[in-house]
Design a protein around this motif. Structure first.
Motif, PDB file in Angstrom:
ATOM      1  N   THR A   3       0.860  -1.184   0.000  1.00  0.00           N
ATOM      2  CA  THR A   3       0.000   0.000   0.000  1.00  0.00           C
ATOM      3  C   THR A   3       0.896   1.233   0.000  1.00  0.00           C
ATOM      4  O   THR A   3       1.739   1.394   0.889  1.00  0.00           O
ATOM      5  CB  THR A   3      -0.916   0.024   1.231  1.00  0.00           C
ATOM      6  N   LYS A  47      -2.149  -1.172  -3.696  1.00  0.00           N
ATOM      7  CA  LYS A  47      -3.085  -0.055  -3.603  1.00  0.00           C
ATOM      8  C   LYS A  47      -2.293   1.239  -3.564  1.00  0.00           C
ATOM      9  O   LYS A  47      -1.268   1.332  -2.885  1.00  0.00           O
ATOM     10  CB  LYS A  47      -3.961  -0.176  -2.348  1.00  0.00           C
ATOM     11  N   ILE A  64      -2.746   5.302  -2.763  1.00  0.00           N
ATOM     12  CA  ILE A  64      -3.575   6.372  -2.216  1.00  0.00           C
ATOM     13  C   ILE A  64      -2.965   7.701  -2.635  1.00  0.00           C
ATOM     14  O   ILE A  64      -1.813   8.001  -2.296  1.00  0.00           O
ATOM     15  CB  ILE A  64      -3.650   6.285  -0.681  1.00  0.00           C
ATOM     16  N   ARG A 103      -7.865  17.656  -6.618  1.00  0.00           N
ATOM     17  CA  ARG A 103      -8.425  16.399  -6.123  1.00  0.00           C
ATOM     18  C   ARG A 103      -9.594  15.932  -6.986  1.00  0.00           C
ATOM     19  O   ARG A 103      -9.729  14.745  -7.287  1.00  0.00           O
ATOM     20  CB  ARG A 103      -8.858  16.558  -4.665  1.00  0.00           C
ATOM     21  N   ILE A 122      -9.829  12.371  -9.104  1.00  0.00           N
ATOM     22  CA  ILE A 122     -10.946  11.425  -8.992  1.00  0.00           C
ATOM     23  C   ILE A 122     -11.481  11.075 -10.373  1.00  0.00           C
ATOM     24  O   ILE A 122     -11.710   9.898 -10.688  1.00  0.00           O
ATOM     25  CB  ILE A 122     -12.055  12.017  -8.099  1.00  0.00           C
ATOM     26  N   THR A 162      -9.237   0.651 -10.206  1.00  0.00           N
ATOM     27  CA  THR A 162      -9.731   0.245  -8.881  1.00  0.00           C
ATOM     28  C   THR A 162      -8.627   0.164  -7.833  1.00  0.00           C
ATOM     29  O   THR A 162      -8.918   0.021  -6.646  1.00  0.00           O
ATOM     30  CB  THR A 162     -10.434  -1.117  -8.985  1.00  0.00           C
ATOM     31  N   LYS A 163      -7.364   0.255  -8.244  1.00  0.00           N
ATOM     32  CA  LYS A 163      -6.256   0.216  -7.291  1.00  0.00           C
ATOM     33  C   LYS A 163      -5.912   1.598  -6.739  1.00  0.00           C
ATOM     34  O   LYS A 163      -5.109   1.713  -5.807  1.00  0.00           O
ATOM     35  CB  LYS A 163      -5.012  -0.399  -7.949  1.00  0.00           C
ATOM     36  N   ARG A 170      -7.004   5.203  -4.949  1.00  0.00           N
ATOM     37  CA  ARG A 170      -7.955   5.931  -4.120  1.00  0.00           C
ATOM     38  C   ARG A 170      -7.467   7.371  -3.973  1.00  0.00           C
ATOM     39  O   ARG A 170      -6.273   7.599  -3.773  1.00  0.00           O
ATOM     40  CB  ARG A 170      -8.080   5.295  -2.735  1.00  0.00           C
ATOM     41  N   ARG A 191      -7.724  10.871  -1.788  1.00  0.00           N
ATOM     42  CA  ARG A 191      -8.097  11.315  -0.450  1.00  0.00           C
ATOM     43  C   ARG A 191      -7.613  12.747  -0.203  1.00  0.00           C
ATOM     44  O   ARG A 191      -6.671  13.215  -0.835  1.00  0.00           O
ATOM     45  CB  ARG A 191      -7.489  10.390   0.608  1.00  0.00           C
ATOM     46  N   ASP A 197      -8.470  13.301   5.369  1.00  0.00           N
ATOM     47  CA  ASP A 197      -8.723  11.853   5.336  1.00  0.00           C
ATOM     48  C   ASP A 197      -7.498  11.071   5.802  1.00  0.00           C
ATOM     49  O   ASP A 197      -7.620  10.070   6.515  1.00  0.00           O
ATOM     50  CB  ASP A 197      -9.090  11.401   3.913  1.00  0.00           C
TER      51      ASP A 197
END
Length: 233
Positions: A42, A63, A65, A74, A78, A85-86, A88, A90, A94
């Motif tokens: 991660t 993953k 982030i 941001r 997005i 899907t890997k 994210r 934030r 967060d």
């Protein structure tokens, strides 16, 4: 840091051309990948900016982030990476709420210069909390006190010469001299740290520290540090 967040959330001219921008993010992605030690890792890219090559980083880990303080940036992240899907996206708020020991690698590249010393200290303490016992923080692109803007100019011109956008770099330097960036840099300044100073900050946050042999990105006059939780014996 708020003034710099507003700047990067605006239509700025920090990149002299599309080629410059694309190469910048490609090289950073390449360097980040070099620090990933497991395909299941991660990874947290702290204050990542546009992160145009994040798909490449995500392909090398479990993953990714992308933490970004500027709301406009941001939103673009997005939209850009929604199919992956890997990945994210934030906010930094967060990140402060993330679970302890949930991240294997944190990269904070070209960020510390925009933060106050207190903001950096708080971020380092939070990152220390997030890292797994075997994890690491890569703190890159640290500006040194004795290295001024002239070296940044030389680094950009050399980058442009090697990659075919020297003319754009020259024009861009003139534009930057007349831009909000130059005014903001003159008004607020950028934080600079010696090797001893940044080492002390990292140790105060609970890290064992070593300086990397090379900096992340193309500017060889800036520094990168690798920080890890100390080994428990």
């Amino acid at each position: 840091m708020d003034d710099w967040i507003d700047y990067y959330d605006s239509t700025h001219t920090i990149y002299v051309s599309k080629l410059h921008r694309d190469l910048h993010f490609q090289i950073i992605a390449r360097d980040i990948i070099g620090y990933i030690t497991s395909p299941e890792a991660t990874v947290l890219d702290y204050a990542c900016g546009e992160a145009l090559s994040a798909n490449q980083v995500a392909a090398a880990c479990g993953k990714l982030i992308l933490a970004e303080p500027a709301p406009g940036v941001r939103g673009r992240l997005i939209a850009r990476f929604a199919p992956n899907t890997k990945i994210r996206v934030r906010s930094l708020d967060d990140v402060r709420k993330m679970q302890d020991q949930s991240v294997d690698l944190v990269v904070m590249n070209s960020v510390a210069q925009y933060m106050t010393g207190e903001e950096l200290d708080a971020a380092l303490i939070n990152i220390r909390r997030l890292l797994t016992p075997s994890g690491k923080l890569v703190l890159g692109d640290i500006l040194q006190p004795q290295v001024g803007m002239f070296r940044d100019v030389i680094a950009l011109l050399g980058f442009g010469l090697r990659h075919g956008f020297l003319k754009d770099a020259l024009i861009g330097l003139i534009s930057t001299a007349l831009s909000d960036y130059r005014q903001l840099r003159s008004k607020i300044g950028l934080q600079r740290y010696s090797e001893d100073e940044i080492t002390a900050k990292l140790k105060a946050a609970g890290f064992a520290v070593q300086r990397a042999h090379t900096n992340i990105g193309h500017n060889r006059w800036r520094m990168t540090f690798i920080a890890r939780p100390p080994l428990v014996r």
